[in-house]
Design a protein around this motif. Sequence first.
Motif, PDB file in Angstrom:
ATOM      1  N   GLN A   1      11.206   7.959  -6.019  1.00 19.45           N
ATOM      2  CA  GLN A   1      10.010   8.041  -5.186  1.00 19.45           C
ATOM      3  C   GLN A   1       9.504   6.630  -4.895  1.00 19.45           C
ATOM      4  OE1 GLN A   1       6.894  10.363  -6.975  1.00 19.45           O
ATOM      5  NE2 GLN A   1       6.327  11.270  -5.006  1.00 19.45           N
ATOM      6  N   VAL A   2       8.844   6.490  -3.742  1.00 22.34           N
ATOM      7  CA  VAL A   2       8.336   5.189  -3.318  1.00 22.34           C
ATOM      8  C   VAL A   2       6.897   5.352  -2.852  1.00 22.34           C
ATOM      9  CG1 VAL A   2       8.664   3.238  -1.765  1.00 22.34           C
ATOM     10  CG2 VAL A   2      10.657   4.523  -2.557  1.00 22.34           C
ATOM     11  N   GLN A   3       6.000   4.563  -3.422  1.00 25.23           N
ATOM     12  CA  GLN A   3       4.620   4.502  -2.922  1.00 25.23           C
ATOM     13  C   GLN A   3       4.471   3.258  -2.060  1.00 25.23           C
ATOM     14  OE1 GLN A   3       4.793   5.391  -6.544  1.00 25.23           O
ATOM     15  NE2 GLN A   3       4.845   7.426  -5.638  1.00 25.23           N
ATOM     16  N   LEU A   4       3.753   3.420  -0.951  1.00 24.62           N
ATOM     17  CA  LEU A   4       3.559   2.331   0.002  1.00 24.62           C
ATOM     18  C   LEU A   4       2.069   2.153   0.272  1.00 24.62           C
ATOM     19  CD1 LEU A   4       6.295   3.481   2.561  1.00 24.62           C
ATOM     20  CD2 LEU A   4       6.548   1.741   0.794  1.00 24.62           C
ATOM     21  N   VAL A   5       1.620   0.904   0.275  1.00 24.41           N
ATOM     22  CA  VAL A   5       0.205   0.626   0.549  1.00 24.41           C
ATOM     23  C   VAL A   5       0.114  -0.475   1.592  1.00 24.41           C
ATOM     24  CG1 VAL A   5      -2.001  -0.119  -0.393  1.00 24.41           C
ATOM     25  CG2 VAL A   5      -0.463   1.283  -1.793  1.00 24.41           C
ATOM     26  N   TRP A  36       8.021  -0.351  10.550  1.00 28.50           N
ATOM     27  CA  TRP A  36       6.633  -0.189  10.984  1.00 28.50           C
ATOM     28  C   TRP A  36       6.604   0.743  12.194  1.00 28.50           C
ATOM     29  CZ3 TRP A  36       2.547  -1.829   8.262  1.00 28.50           C
ATOM     30  CH2 TRP A  36       2.742  -2.852   7.317  1.00 28.50           C
ATOM     31  N   TYR A  37       5.686   1.673  12.138  1.00 30.75           N
ATOM     32  CA  TYR A  37       5.458   2.601  13.229  1.00 30.75           C
ATOM     33  C   TYR A  37       3.982   2.512  13.610  1.00 30.75           C
ATOM     34  CZ  TYR A  37       9.967   4.765  12.198  1.00 30.75           C
ATOM     35  OH  TYR A  37      11.311   4.989  12.015  1.00 30.75           O
ATOM     36  N   ARG A  38       3.649   3.008  14.791  1.00 30.19           N
ATOM     37  CA  ARG A  38       2.245   3.038  15.177  1.00 30.19           C
ATOM     38  C   ARG A  38       1.956   4.305  15.977  1.00 30.19           C
ATOM     39  NH1 ARG A  38       2.199  -1.993  19.552  1.00 30.19           N
ATOM     40  NH2 ARG A  38       3.367  -0.932  21.232  1.00 30.19           N
ATOM     41  N   CYS A  95       3.642   2.091   7.601  1.00 30.52           N
ATOM     42  CA  CYS A  95       4.849   1.578   6.981  1.00 30.52           C
ATOM     43  C   CYS A  95       5.690   2.771   6.527  1.00 30.52           C
ATOM     44  CB  CYS A  95       4.441   0.723   5.783  1.00 30.52           C
ATOM     45  SG  CYS A  95       5.768   0.154   4.735  1.00 30.52           S
ATOM     46  N   LYS A  96       7.001   2.699   6.720  1.00 30.41           N
ATOM     47  CA  LYS A  96       7.891   3.758   6.282  1.00 30.41           C
ATOM     48  C   LYS A  96       9.068   3.181   5.525  1.00 30.41           C
ATOM     49  CE  LYS A  96      11.203   6.049   8.537  1.00 30.41           C
ATOM     50  NZ  LYS A  96      11.919   6.905   9.512  1.00 30.41           N
ATOM     51  N   ALA A  97       9.483   3.888   4.481  1.00 32.79           N
ATOM     52  CA  ALA A  97      10.655   3.485   3.699  1.00 32.79           C
ATOM     53  C   ALA A  97      11.664   4.625   3.679  1.00 32.79           C
ATOM     54  CB  ALA A  97      10.251   3.130   2.272  1.00 32.79           C
ATOM     55  N   ARG A  98      12.912   4.305   3.900  1.00 31.49           N
ATOM     56  CA  ARG A  98      14.002   5.269   3.776  1.00 31.49           C
ATOM     57  C   ARG A  98      14.734   4.949   2.492  1.00 31.49           C
ATOM     58  NH1 ARG A  98      17.588   8.477   6.743  1.00 31.49           N
ATOM     59  NH2 ARG A  98      15.698   9.104   7.842  1.00 31.49           N
ATOM     60  N   ASP A 103      12.306   9.961   3.361  1.00 26.33           N
ATOM     61  CA  ASP A 103      11.374   9.069   4.031  1.00 26.33           C
ATOM     62  C   ASP A 103      10.021   9.111   3.326  1.00 26.33           C
ATOM     63  OD1 ASP A 103      12.578   9.801   7.389  1.00 26.33           O
ATOM     64  OD2 ASP A 103      13.176   8.254   5.961  1.00 26.33           O
ATOM     65  N   TYR A 104       9.450   7.930   3.128  1.00 33.23           N
ATOM     66  CA  TYR A 104       8.136   7.808   2.502  1.00 33.23           C
ATOM     67  C   TYR A 104       7.232   7.021   3.444  1.00 33.23           C
ATOM     68  CZ  TYR A 104      10.748   9.173  -1.649  1.00 33.23           C
ATOM     69  OH  TYR A 104      11.544   9.845  -2.534  1.00 33.23           O
ATOM     70  N   TRP A 105       5.968   7.446   3.530  1.00 32.37           N
ATOM     71  CA  TRP A 105       5.016   6.830   4.449  1.00 32.37           C
ATOM     72  C   TRP A 105       3.803   6.292   3.709  1.00 32.37           C
ATOM     73  CZ3 TRP A 105       5.858   6.438   9.700  1.00 32.37           C
ATOM     74  CH2 TRP A 105       6.897   7.199  10.232  1.00 32.37           C
ATOM     75  N   GLY A 106       3.252   5.208   4.245  1.00 31.08           N
ATOM     76  CA  GLY A 106       1.984   4.720   3.766  1.00 31.08           C
ATOM     77  C   GLY A 106       0.843   5.460   4.440  1.00 31.08           C
ATOM     78  N   GLN A 107      -0.375   5.071   4.098  1.00 32.48           N
ATOM     79  CA  GLN A 107      -1.562   5.776   4.597  1.00 32.48           C
ATOM     80  C   GLN A 107      -2.002   5.271   5.971  1.00 32.48           C
ATOM     81  OE1 GLN A 107      -1.674   3.242   2.567  1.00 32.48           O
ATOM     82  NE2 GLN A 107      -3.370   1.954   3.286  1.00 32.48           N
ATOM     83  N   GLY A 108      -1.480   4.138   6.390  1.00 29.66           N
ATOM     84  CA  GLY A 108      -1.815   3.583   7.695  1.00 29.66           C
ATOM     85  C   GLY A 108      -2.940   2.569   7.643  1.00 29.66           C
TER      86      GLY A 108
END
Length: 115
Positions: A1-5, A36-38, A95-98, A103-108
């Motif tokens: 698992q990956v946490q993103l901030v 990075w996505y928007r 932010c997204k990590a594969r 796929d893991y996403w940050g909160q934006g």
Amino acid sequence: QVQLVESGGGLVQPGGSLRLSCATSRSILSINAMGWYRQAPGKERELVAVIRSGDMAEYADSVKGRFTISRDGAKNTLYLQMNSLKPEDTAVYYCKARFRLWDYWGQGTQVTVSS
């Protein structure tokens, strides 16, 4: 698992710069790809930039020459340097990590470009 901030968003005038950061909970070098996505109000989420193993980077046509994606293995952090910002860059940036096919996403983080 990956946490993103994510961090680094804010209000900036047209032509200005911002640097977004995305801190990961595990070694960034062990992650297959990060991007990075928007998402702007009323629009679908779109890819801005992605970086893969070997630091191969790809960009959306709308940001080529203005944005730079990079990663720091010592800090386990992904960056997005945004220069020459335009009002149309206004959006929530994610932010997204594969990692291992998940796929893991940050909160934006909100980026607003306005005078």
